[in-house]
Structures are given as structure tokens and as C-alpha cells.
Motif scaffolding. Structure first.
Motif, PDB file in Angstrom:
ATOM      1  N   ALA A  30       0.879  -1.184  -0.024  1.00 44.80           N
ATOM      2  CA  ALA A  30       0.040   0.033  -0.096  1.00 44.80           C
ATOM      3  C   ALA A  30       0.978   1.282   0.034  1.00 44.80           C
ATOM      4  O   ALA A  30       1.680   1.339   0.734  1.00 44.80           O
ATOM      5  CB  ALA A  30      -0.936   0.164   1.088  1.00 44.80           C
ATOM      6  N   VAL A  31       0.698   1.992  -0.750  1.00 42.94           N
ATOM      7  CA  VAL A  31       1.524   3.379  -1.137  1.00 42.94           C
ATOM      8  C   VAL A  31       0.706   4.470  -1.143  1.00 42.94           C
ATOM      9  O   VAL A  31      -0.532   4.485  -1.838  1.00 42.94           O
ATOM     10  CB  VAL A  31       2.194   3.236  -2.817  1.00 42.94           C
ATOM     11  CG1 VAL A  31       2.871   4.575  -2.795  1.00 42.94           C
ATOM     12  CG2 VAL A  31       3.309   2.167  -2.564  1.00 42.94           C
ATOM     13  N   THR A  32       1.016   5.338  -0.387  1.00 51.09           N
ATOM     14  CA  THR A  32       0.110   6.898  -0.132  1.00 51.09           C
ATOM     15  C   THR A  32       1.345   7.938  -0.586  1.00 51.09           C
ATOM     16  O   THR A  32       2.384   8.072   0.148  1.00 51.09           O
ATOM     17  CB  THR A  32      -0.250   6.964   1.279  1.00 51.09           C
ATOM     18  OG1 THR A  32      -1.075   5.776   1.604  1.00 51.09           O
ATOM     19  CG2 THR A  32      -0.736   8.481   1.418  1.00 51.09           C
ATOM     20  N   PRO A  33       0.913   8.722  -1.701  1.00 52.24           N
ATOM     21  CA  PRO A  33       1.870   9.898  -2.032  1.00 52.24           C
ATOM     22  C   PRO A  33       1.599  10.915  -0.949  1.00 52.24           C
ATOM     23  O   PRO A  33       0.533  11.143  -0.387  1.00 52.24           O
ATOM     24  CB  PRO A  33       1.027  10.512  -3.323  1.00 52.24           C
ATOM     25  CG  PRO A  33       0.214   9.260  -3.797  1.00 52.24           C
ATOM     26  CD  PRO A  33      -0.245   8.483  -2.428  1.00 52.24           C
ATOM     27  N   LEU A  34       2.792  11.458  -0.638  1.00 54.54           N
ATOM     28  CA  LEU A  34       2.960  12.656   0.384  1.00 54.54           C
ATOM     29  C   LEU A  34       3.361  14.008  -0.329  1.00 54.54           C
ATOM     30  O   LEU A  34       4.208  13.706  -1.247  1.00 54.54           O
ATOM     31  CB  LEU A  34       3.681  12.197   1.671  1.00 54.54           C
ATOM     32  CG  LEU A  34       3.146  10.950   2.284  1.00 54.54           C
ATOM     33  CD1 LEU A  34       4.101  10.585   3.412  1.00 54.54           C
ATOM     34  CD2 LEU A  34       1.618  11.016   3.024  1.00 54.54           C
ATOM     35  N   MET A  35       3.079  14.957   0.218  1.00 52.98           N
ATOM     36  CA  MET A  35       3.789  16.407  -0.306  1.00 52.98           C
ATOM     37  C   MET A  35       3.850  16.475  -1.694  1.00 52.98           C
ATOM     38  O   MET A  35       4.817  16.605  -2.322  1.00 52.98           O
ATOM     39  CB  MET A  35       5.163  16.209   0.449  1.00 52.98           C
ATOM     40  CG  MET A  35       5.385  16.030   1.908  1.00 52.98           C
ATOM     41  SD  MET A  35       5.005  17.548   2.818  1.00 52.98           S
ATOM     42  CE  MET A  35       5.902  18.660   2.256  1.00 52.98           C
TER      43      MET A  35
END
Length: 128
Positions: A30-35
Motif C-alpha cells: 500500500a503506497v500513499t503519496p505525500l507532499m
């Protein structure tokens, strides 16, 4: 008194979108993009822990294992990863020793194989 309320680890990459594709689509984490996409958060399987992946212009691949992924059956996992185009690094930490066969080491602890992400960082897949 020093009492951390949480913790996380992180490592750098030279290409955040390539890292997102690799860790998310190829390996299925599970990958969540940030910034605005300049960083990623990887959700570690089986826990609430996360790993921060951040872009760094002068990135140098880590010469150590940045992440260990634990599987129930290493042979099955290696076959599946081969179908995804990944093969173990035969130059893992125990390269040249009798226990290393086709990039897989056994006899020093867990059965383990090392790989590289697109940024050249080392990660392992190991059997419990």
C-alpha cells in the motif's frame, strides 16, 4: 522523560514516481503519496507501521538492507517475483559462501534473498 509516541523509518530514492510504481504495483504494498508526490508512505504488511520514501537529488543507494519483506514460502515468492521480472541479487551479503544458491541464502538464519529497487537500494524477501 524521553517517551516516543510512535516511530518510522525511511530511505531515499532518485525517482519518487518510479518508486511508487515499484513498491505499489510490482510488489503490491500500500503506497500513499505525500507532499504533492515528492514523498511516499509505504504501509508495512501485517502492522500499523509505515516507511517514508523520499526523493533526494543526490541520492546514493543504500549499501545495506532498507526493508525486509517476510513471506510464508520463499520458493513460491521467488517464483512469483520472477514472473514479475525480478531476480535476486547473487551478490548479497553472503555471496560466495556455500549457503548461497541462485541469490538465496540459508543456514545463517532465515532463508533470504536480496533484491534492488529502481533506485539501487537493497531489500530482502525472507521466509519466517
Amino acid at each position: 522523560m524521553f517517551e516516543p509516541v510512535s516511530a518510522y523509518s525511511g530511505f531515499s530514492v532518485d525517482d519518487v514516481p518510479a518508486a511508487a510504481e515499484f513498491w505499489g504495483e510490482v510488489l503490491g504494498l500500500a503506497v500513499t503519496p505525500l507532499m504533492d508526490g515528492s514523498m511516499l508512505q509505504l504501509q508495512l504488511p501485517g502492522s500499523a507501521a509505515n516507511v517514508l520514501v523520499y526523493g533526494k537529488d543526490d541520492h546514493r543507494p543504500a549499501g545495506f538492507t532498507v526493508l525486509n519483506l517476510v513471506v510464508d514460502d520463499l520458493d513460491v515468492a521467488l517464483a512469483d517475483l520472477a514472473e514479475r521480472g525480478l531476480s535476486p541479487d547473487p551478490g548479497g551479503p553472503w555471496a560466495g559462501e556455500d549457503q548461497v544458491v541462485r541469490g538465496r541464502a540459508s543456514g545463517h538464519g532465515p532463508d533470504i534473498a536480496w533484491f534492488h529497487d529502481p533506485a539501487g537500494n537493497v531489500f530482502s524477501v525472507q521466509q519466517q
